[in-house]
Design an enzyme around this catalytic site. Structure first.
Site, PDB file in Angstrom:
ATOM      1  N   LYS A  79       0.953  -1.521   0.348  1.00 20.45           N
ATOM      2  CA  LYS A  79       0.347  -0.371  -0.209  1.00 20.45           C
ATOM      3  C   LYS A  79       0.869   1.345  -0.364  1.00 20.45           C
ATOM      4  CE  LYS A  79      -3.741   2.214   3.057  1.00 20.45           C
ATOM      5  NZ  LYS A  79      -5.022   1.886   3.849  1.00 20.45           N
ATOM      6  N   SER A 154     -10.179   1.620   2.790  1.00 17.97           N
ATOM      7  CA  SER A 154      -8.956   2.101   2.363  1.00 17.97           C
ATOM      8  C   SER A 154      -7.924   1.452   1.678  1.00 17.97           C
ATOM      9  CB  SER A 154      -7.751   3.945   3.643  1.00 17.97           C
ATOM     10  OG  SER A 154      -6.880   2.751   4.093  1.00 17.97           O
ATOM     11  N   SER A 178      -9.535  -0.259   7.347  1.00 17.68           N
ATOM     12  CA  SER A 178      -9.156  -0.483   5.899  1.00 17.68           C
ATOM     13  C   SER A 178      -8.314  -1.498   5.636  1.00 17.68           C
ATOM     14  CB  SER A 178      -7.806   0.480   6.278  1.00 17.68           C
ATOM     15  OG  SER A 178      -8.848   1.651   5.607  1.00 17.68           O
TER      16      SER A 178
END
Ligand code: GLN
Length: 482
Positions: A79, A154, A178
């Site tokens: 990420k 997210s 997330s």
């Protein structure tokens, strides 16, 4: 070799038997990921040189008869809030569009030392704020299961690449859900470890008392292996825990007979019916495995969303203050004064959700409101944690839904932040309590949309959580087993 169906085990066997080399894997995974990315926008950028260099180290170790490490040759996506040295680090924000990471996060060092191959950086919501990945400054991610839908957020890109098969595993971050929510939406495993279990050195801070790094994988076993490598004390993160790291795969034998499971009654009230049916079917499957199931109560659940959105915005307003155009970010040109420079840099650079949170967070921390909001929220957080501690006196694990609904359509909730915040209703409590929690696939709706089941255990009881999830997978993950 079919990159999309590799597991950590099959890679390890293939490398040892010289069926393929780590360079073969890296080359094919990069080509496949780049081609597939046109559909999903799940990767923001690739780091082929770094990937091939890591692969060559694995091949050299094998050629010398050395142990290349437990994750040798495993393609992984990271990420874009976790630093990978000299690779662009944007946090999906315009503000950091051209920022190069100055050092490696501890998790990255540990993964590469274990032989993992980092392919690139995964898209996400800007500074990890969001539940649909639509807050990325570089465009939303599309859910590979249904390209008209969001992958969750997210860490939407990290979930999508694993679902798509363009990475075998990936890293995400979880502050209020997330990792678990996108894992649920994309039909993969997503793990939020105990707060402090994985060092956050090199993770861009969103809400420091809530931020975690954790893995995504297509199986619990693979996720457990990645966590095994990352977990443990790091002197560079003072919040990282000293607690010894258990062996996470030793107990993955399918035997969960006698395990006591609690179903929090507050979590089954606001559940869309098809997701509810799947979770209930999954719970019956756990009973068939010999678990004992009972209803429990986590009475402060109803305050969790308000509590979380006060604490996380307060901490975010402080953490994001550093993006002022002086050190990290592109600086707004032609400002007459220093304040104008700050204002223009931040005004042009941050997206709407970040601005909303900075304003809310600044407000709840301001003199006169601090006691009414921030302090109160901290007190409520303690009550929510205590709910879990009391539950774990009676049960070994809590089982619950991850999200009230499956993946929604792109744009569907974008204009309604309250609706978006409410989608985190079942994940936020575990984050506030700092306990390990994960999403494991629990079947699909009639439209083919994945639904995840959430498993939560007491602090540092990741091994029990994995044992339950793995046993559940072995009988088909709540699929056609009953
Ligand atoms: N969706 C939640 C939020 O927007 C959680 C985000 C996260 O865990 N990083 O804050």
């Amino acid at each position: 070799m079919d990159v999309a169906s590799l597991s950590i085990d099959s890679i390890s066997k293939g490398l040892r038997n010289r069926v393929f080399s780590a360079r073969d894997i890296a080359g094919q995974a990069l080509a496949f990921a780049q081609a597939e990315n046109e559909k999903t926008n799940a990767y923001l950028h690739f780091c082929p040189e770094r990937a091939l260099a890591a692969a060559d180290r694995v091949d050299a170790a094998l050629a010398h008869g050395d142990d290349p490490g437990p994750l040798a040759g495993v393609p992984i996506a990271v990420k874009d809030v976790i630093l990978v040295k000299d690779v662009r680090h944007t946090c999906a924000s315009r503000l950091l569009e051209n920022y190069l990471a100055p050092y490696d996060a501890t998790a990255i060092i540990r993964l590469e030392e274990a032989g993992a191959i980092i392919l690139g950086k995964a898209n996400c919501d800007e500074f990890a704020m969001g539940s649909s990945n639509e807050n990325s400054a570089f465009g939303p991610v599309r859910n590979p299961v249904d390209l008209t839908r969001v992958p969750g957020g997210s860490s939407g890109g990290s979930a999508a690449v694993v679902a798509q098969g363009t990475a075998v595993v990936s890293l995400g971050s979880d502050t209020g859900g997330s990792i678990r929510q996108p894992a649920s939406f994309c039909g993969v495993v997503g793990v939020t470890p105990t707060y402090g279990r994985v060092s956050r050195y090199g993770l861009t801070a969103f809400a420091s008392s809530l931020d975690h790094i954790g893995p995504f994988a297509r199986s619990t076993r693979d996720a457990a292996r990645v966590l095994q490598v990352m977990a443990g004390r790091d002197p560079l993160d003072s919040t990282s825990a000293f607690a010894p790291v258990d062996d996470y795969t030793a107990g993955l034998n399918g035997n969960v007979r006698g395990m006591r499971i609690g179903l929090p009654k507050e979590y089954f009230a606001h559940l869309e019916s098809e997701s509810g049916d799947l979770i209930h079917r999954g719970i019956r499957a756990l009973e068939k495995l010999g678990c004992t199931v009972r209803e429990i109560s986590l009475p402060h659940t109803e305050y969790a969303i308000s509590c979380y959105y006060i604490i996380c915005t307060a901490e975010a307003s402080s953490n994001l203050a550093r993006y002022d155009g002086v050190r990290y970010t592109a600086r707004a040109e032609n400002a007459a004064t220093l304040s104008d420079m700050y204002r223009n840099t931040r005004g042009n650079g941050f997206g709407a959700e970040c601005k909303r949170r900075i304003m809310l967070g600044t407000y709840v921390l301001s003199a006169g409101y601090y006691d009414a909001y921030y302090r109160k929220a901290q007190q409520v957080r303690t009550l929510i944690s205590r709910d879990f501690s009391q539950a774990f006196e009676q049960v070994d694990a809590v089982v619950a839904p991850v999200s009230p609904f499956p993946a929604f359509k792109l744009d569907e909730k974008l204009d309604d932040p309250m609706q978006m915040y409410l989608s985190d209703i079942f994940t936020i409590t575990g984050s506030l309590a700092g306990i390990p929690c994960m999403s494991v696939p629990c079947g699909k709706t009639a439209q083919g949309l994945p639904v995840g089941m959430q498993i939560l255990t007491n602090h540092f009881h990741e091994a029990a959580m994995f044992r339950l999830a793995d046993a559940f997978e072995r009988i088909g993950g709540g699929g056609a087993v009953i």
